[in-house]
Design a protein around this motif. Structure first.
Motif, PDB file in Angstrom:
ATOM      1  N   GLN A  79       4.998  62.494 -23.258  1.00  0.00           N
ATOM      2  CA  GLN A  79       5.132  60.859 -22.585  1.00  0.00           C
ATOM      3  C   GLN A  79       5.916  60.593 -21.004  1.00  0.00           C
ATOM      4  OE1 GLN A  79       8.862  59.465 -24.805  1.00  0.00           O
ATOM      5  NE2 GLN A  79       7.321  58.850 -25.569  1.00  0.00           N
ATOM      6  N   GLN A 118       7.518  61.232 -17.980  1.00  0.00           N
ATOM      7  CA  GLN A 118       9.563  60.694 -17.719  1.00  0.00           C
ATOM      8  C   GLN A 118       9.398  59.526 -16.724  1.00  0.00           C
ATOM      9  OE1 GLN A 118      10.900  64.291 -18.226  1.00  0.00           O
ATOM     10  NE2 GLN A 118      12.642  63.971 -18.636  1.00  0.00           N
ATOM     11  N   PHE A 146      12.184  58.161 -14.313  1.00  0.00           N
ATOM     12  CA  PHE A 146      13.998  58.174 -13.601  1.00  0.00           C
ATOM     13  C   PHE A 146      13.846  57.222 -12.547  1.00  0.00           C
ATOM     14  CE2 PHE A 146      12.334  62.279 -14.614  1.00  0.00           C
ATOM     15  CZ  PHE A 146      13.198  63.147 -14.961  1.00  0.00           C
ATOM     16  N   ILE A 196       7.066  55.484 -22.200  1.00  0.00           N
ATOM     17  CA  ILE A 196       7.704  56.317 -21.431  1.00  0.00           C
ATOM     18  C   ILE A 196       9.474  56.704 -21.776  1.00  0.00           C
ATOM     19  CG2 ILE A 196       6.134  55.324 -19.565  1.00  0.00           C
ATOM     20  CD1 ILE A 196       8.912  54.081 -18.829  1.00  0.00           C
ATOM     21  N   HIS A 197       9.398  57.740 -21.680  1.00  0.00           N
ATOM     22  CA  HIS A 197      11.579  58.535 -21.598  1.00  0.00           C
ATOM     23  C   HIS A 197      11.400  57.660 -20.358  1.00  0.00           C
ATOM     24  CE1 HIS A 197      14.174  60.700 -23.037  1.00  0.00           C
ATOM     25  NE2 HIS A 197      14.347  61.109 -21.706  1.00  0.00           N
ATOM     26  N   VAL A 221      15.120  56.965 -17.895  1.00  0.00           N
ATOM     27  CA  VAL A 221      16.448  57.712 -17.508  1.00  0.00           C
ATOM     28  C   VAL A 221      16.511  57.067 -16.605  1.00  0.00           C
ATOM     29  CG1 VAL A 221      17.010  60.162 -16.820  1.00  0.00           C
ATOM     30  CG2 VAL A 221      15.840  60.357 -18.172  1.00  0.00           C
ATOM     31  N   GLU A 272      15.304  69.352 -12.275  1.00  0.00           N
ATOM     32  CA  GLU A 272      14.672  68.363 -12.531  1.00  0.00           C
ATOM     33  C   GLU A 272      14.497  67.571 -10.537  1.00  0.00           C
ATOM     34  OE1 GLU A 272      11.926  66.592 -14.278  1.00  0.00           O
ATOM     35  OE2 GLU A 272      13.213  67.478 -15.358  1.00  0.00           O
TER      36      GLU A 272
END
Length: 118
Positions: free
Chosen positions: A5, A7, A9, A31-32, A34, A45
């Motif tokens: 997936q 990510q 942000f 999607i993930h 954050v 990250e």
């Protein structure tokens, strides 16, 4: 093999982040997400993005948060700026998107489409 997936942000208030969410949703890609206001980005990250694009490319130099932060006038180290970004995610050009080793910064549908092809 498990599907990877992307990510994303960003922040809920960021229209660019919402554009990324919409882009992936329209393509039925989970999607993930954050939310940087709820969970700050990890230094490691963030370092990946800094290493690829450089710190200045990640900063939203036109944004109100940047103006309010006085970063343009402060003499500070890269580490100092990274700490500021972690505290104030609005300083970033959002969204930051990562899929495996592929990274994108800001609203970039062409790059997102490439992510999905790769």
């Amino acid at each position: 093999m498990a599907e990877v997936q992307p990510q994303v942000f960003g922040t809920k208030k960021s229209k660019e982040t919402r554009a990324a969410e919409r882009f992936f949703k329209e393509r039925r890609v989970k999607i993930h997400f954050v939310d940087l206001n709820e969970r700050p980005i990890a230094r490691g990250e963030l370092a990946r993005f800094v290493q690829k694009f450089g710190l200045n490319a990640l900063l939203d130099l036109e944004g109100k948060a940047y103006e309010r932060s006085n970063l343009a006038y402060l003499r500070t180290t890269e580490e100092g700026i990274v700490s500021r970004i972690i505290e104030t995610p609005e300083l970033l050009r959002l969204p930051l998107v990562r899929l495996g080793k592929v990274l994108t910064v800001g609203e970039d549908p062409a790059a997102w489409a490439q992510l999905l092809e790769g």
